[in-house]
Scaffold this motif. Structure first.
Motif, PDB file in Angstrom:
ATOM      1  N   ALA A 181      47.100 -10.574  28.576  1.00 35.08           N
ATOM      2  CA  ALA A 181      46.126 -10.524  27.483  1.00 35.08           C
ATOM      3  C   ALA A 181      46.017 -11.871  26.781  1.00 35.08           C
ATOM      4  CB  ALA A 181      46.511  -9.435  26.484  1.00 35.08           C
ATOM      5  N   LEU A 182      47.142 -12.535  26.582  1.00 33.61           N
ATOM      6  CA  LEU A 182      47.133 -13.846  25.930  1.00 33.61           C
ATOM      7  C   LEU A 182      46.358 -14.852  26.769  1.00 33.61           C
ATOM      8  CD1 LEU A 182      48.083 -15.672  23.620  1.00 33.61           C
ATOM      9  CD2 LEU A 182      50.190 -16.057  24.934  1.00 33.61           C
ATOM     10  N   LEU A 183      46.644 -14.878  28.062  1.00 34.20           N
ATOM     11  CA  LEU A 183      45.941 -15.800  28.954  1.00 34.20           C
ATOM     12  C   LEU A 183      44.449 -15.491  28.994  1.00 34.20           C
ATOM     13  CD1 LEU A 183      45.933 -18.078  31.018  1.00 34.20           C
ATOM     14  CD2 LEU A 183      46.615 -16.404  32.756  1.00 34.20           C
ATOM     15  N   THR A 184      44.110 -14.229  29.132  1.00 36.21           N
ATOM     16  CA  THR A 184      42.701 -13.823  29.210  1.00 36.21           C
ATOM     17  C   THR A 184      41.956 -14.169  27.926  1.00 36.21           C
ATOM     18  OG1 THR A 184      43.245 -12.049  30.748  1.00 36.21           O
ATOM     19  CG2 THR A 184      41.161 -11.855  29.581  1.00 36.21           C
ATOM     20  N   SER A 185      42.609 -14.036  26.792  1.00 37.24           N
ATOM     21  CA  SER A 185      41.952 -14.315  25.514  1.00 37.24           C
ATOM     22  C   SER A 185      41.586 -15.785  25.355  1.00 37.24           C
ATOM     23  CB  SER A 185      42.829 -13.853  24.350  1.00 37.24           C
ATOM     24  OG  SER A 185      43.973 -14.664  24.255  1.00 37.24           O
ATOM     25  N   MET A 186      42.244 -16.661  26.079  1.00 35.61           N
ATOM     26  CA  MET A 186      41.924 -18.083  25.989  1.00 35.61           C
ATOM     27  C   MET A 186      40.496 -18.356  26.452  1.00 35.61           C
ATOM     28  SD  MET A 186      44.433 -19.595  24.599  1.00 35.61           S
ATOM     29  CE  MET A 186      45.166 -18.221  23.727  1.00 35.61           C
ATOM     30  N   ASP A 187      39.989 -17.516  27.345  1.00 36.71           N
ATOM     31  CA  ASP A 187      38.610 -17.682  27.815  1.00 36.71           C
ATOM     32  C   ASP A 187      37.613 -17.649  26.663  1.00 36.71           C
ATOM     33  OD1 ASP A 187      39.139 -18.012  30.554  1.00 36.71           O
ATOM     34  OD2 ASP A 187      39.164 -15.842  30.892  1.00 36.71           O
ATOM     35  N   PHE A 188      37.858 -16.816  25.652  1.00 38.91           N
ATOM     36  CA  PHE A 188      36.943 -16.734  24.512  1.00 38.91           C
ATOM     37  C   PHE A 188      36.811 -18.087  23.828  1.00 38.91           C
ATOM     38  CE2 PHE A 188      38.570 -12.306  24.691  1.00 38.91           C
ATOM     39  CZ  PHE A 188      37.359 -11.658  24.936  1.00 38.91           C
ATOM     40  N   TYR A 189      37.924 -18.764  23.629  1.00 35.41           N
ATOM     41  CA  TYR A 189      37.915 -20.063  22.957  1.00 35.41           C
ATOM     42  C   TYR A 189      37.246 -21.129  23.823  1.00 35.41           C
ATOM     43  CZ  TYR A 189      41.022 -17.865  19.632  1.00 35.41           C
ATOM     44  OH  TYR A 189      41.542 -17.017  18.697  1.00 35.41           O
ATOM     45  N   PHE A 190      37.572 -21.133  25.096  1.00 33.23           N
ATOM     46  CA  PHE A 190      37.005 -22.128  25.995  1.00 33.23           C
ATOM     47  C   PHE A 190      35.508 -21.899  26.188  1.00 33.23           C
ATOM     48  CE2 PHE A 190      41.297 -23.238  26.610  1.00 33.23           C
ATOM     49  CZ  PHE A 190      41.343 -24.487  27.218  1.00 33.23           C
ATOM     50  N   ASP A 191      35.102 -20.649  26.365  1.00 33.05           N
ATOM     51  CA  ASP A 191      33.676 -20.351  26.551  1.00 33.05           C
ATOM     52  C   ASP A 191      32.856 -20.729  25.328  1.00 33.05           C
ATOM     53  OD1 ASP A 191      34.279 -19.386  29.065  1.00 33.05           O
ATOM     54  OD2 ASP A 191      34.113 -17.265  28.503  1.00 33.05           O
ATOM     55  N   ARG A 198      49.253 -12.429  16.099  1.00 37.40           N
ATOM     56  CA  ARG A 198      48.627 -12.781  14.817  1.00 37.40           C
ATOM     57  C   ARG A 198      47.842 -14.078  14.889  1.00 37.40           C
ATOM     58  NH1 ARG A 198      52.757 -16.067  12.020  1.00 37.40           N
ATOM     59  NH2 ARG A 198      54.719 -15.595  13.079  1.00 37.40           N
ATOM     60  N   ASP A 199      48.204 -14.993  15.797  1.00 37.62           N
ATOM     61  CA  ASP A 199      47.471 -16.249  15.936  1.00 37.62           C
ATOM     62  C   ASP A 199      46.223 -16.106  16.798  1.00 37.62           C
ATOM     63  OD1 ASP A 199      49.419 -17.726  14.457  1.00 37.62           O
ATOM     64  OD2 ASP A 199      50.675 -17.779  16.257  1.00 37.62           O
ATOM     65  N   ILE A 200      46.237 -15.153  17.697  1.00 35.20           N
ATOM     66  CA  ILE A 200      45.139 -14.946  18.642  1.00 35.20           C
ATOM     67  C   ILE A 200      44.685 -13.486  18.508  1.00 35.20           C
ATOM     68  CG2 ILE A 200      44.387 -15.135  21.063  1.00 35.20           C
ATOM     69  CD1 ILE A 200      45.327 -17.806  19.968  1.00 35.20           C
ATOM     70  N   PRO A 201      43.832 -13.176  17.537  1.00 36.19           N
ATOM     71  CA  PRO A 201      43.463 -11.773  17.295  1.00 36.19           C
ATOM     72  C   PRO A 201      42.715 -11.113  18.454  1.00 36.19           C
ATOM     73  CG  PRO A 201      42.170 -13.258  15.904  1.00 36.19           C
ATOM     74  CD  PRO A 201      43.205 -14.089  16.587  1.00 36.19           C
ATOM     75  N   GLU A 202      42.143 -11.916  19.343  1.00 38.96           N
ATOM     76  CA  GLU A 202      41.436 -11.356  20.500  1.00 38.96           C
ATOM     77  C   GLU A 202      42.394 -10.722  21.505  1.00 38.96           C
ATOM     78  OE1 GLU A 202      39.146 -14.876  18.900  1.00 38.96           O
ATOM     79  OE2 GLU A 202      41.233 -14.492  19.407  1.00 38.96           O
TER      80      GLU A 202
END
Length: 139
Positions: free
Chosen positions: A43-53, A21-25
């Motif tokens: 999936a959680l680790l990979t989704s962090m790329d969206f925020y960093f990019d 719920r905190d990381i919808p990506e």
């Protein structure tokens, strides 16, 4: 950092669908609970790329509900998230942080690059130059 995840049984396809719920990506699935847990961490680790990019603040983890499971990020990634979020909160550009650390913009860019291995001491120095302390805990 540990993020709460919901594991929903997929009655049609079988297995489990995992959402955060905190990381919808971050959405994934697994055929078994064990596989779903492994896929959730990935999936959680990979989704962090969206925020960093996108240079967007990474949401802090919410308190888990009874129906949720906590999924951890590696400590190095958690430290980089804290640094990115602090830079964004203070509106500090990499070039300014580089000036404060007496280093190059390229090194600072590596500090906030999830694919680059960084010594935790250097992240601690960067946070200190922003007036923040990095604290570690064993729970």
């Amino acid at each position: 950092m540990k993020y709460p995840a919901t594991f929903e049984p997929d009655h049609e396809a079988g297995g489990f669908v995992v959402t955060f719920r905190d990381i919808p990506e971050a959405i994934t699935q697994g055929d078994t609970e064990e596989e779903a847990m492994q896929m959730a961490a990935d999936a959680l680790l990979t989704s962090m790329d969206f925020y960093f990019d996108d240079k967007r603040p990474v949401p802090s983890p919410s308190k888990a509900l009874k129906s949720e499971r906590l999924i951890s990020l590696p400590a190095s990634v958690s430290a980089k998230i804290l640094l990115l979020n602090e830079m964004l909160a203070q509106k500090i550009q990499p070039i300014e942080l580089a000036r404060r650390l007496n280093t190059t913009k390229q090194e600072v860019n590596r500090l906030i690059d999830l694919s680059h291995t960084t010594k935790i001491d250097r992240i601690e120095e960067a946070l200190a130059s922003l007036g923040r302390d990095l604290e570690l805990a064993v729970t």
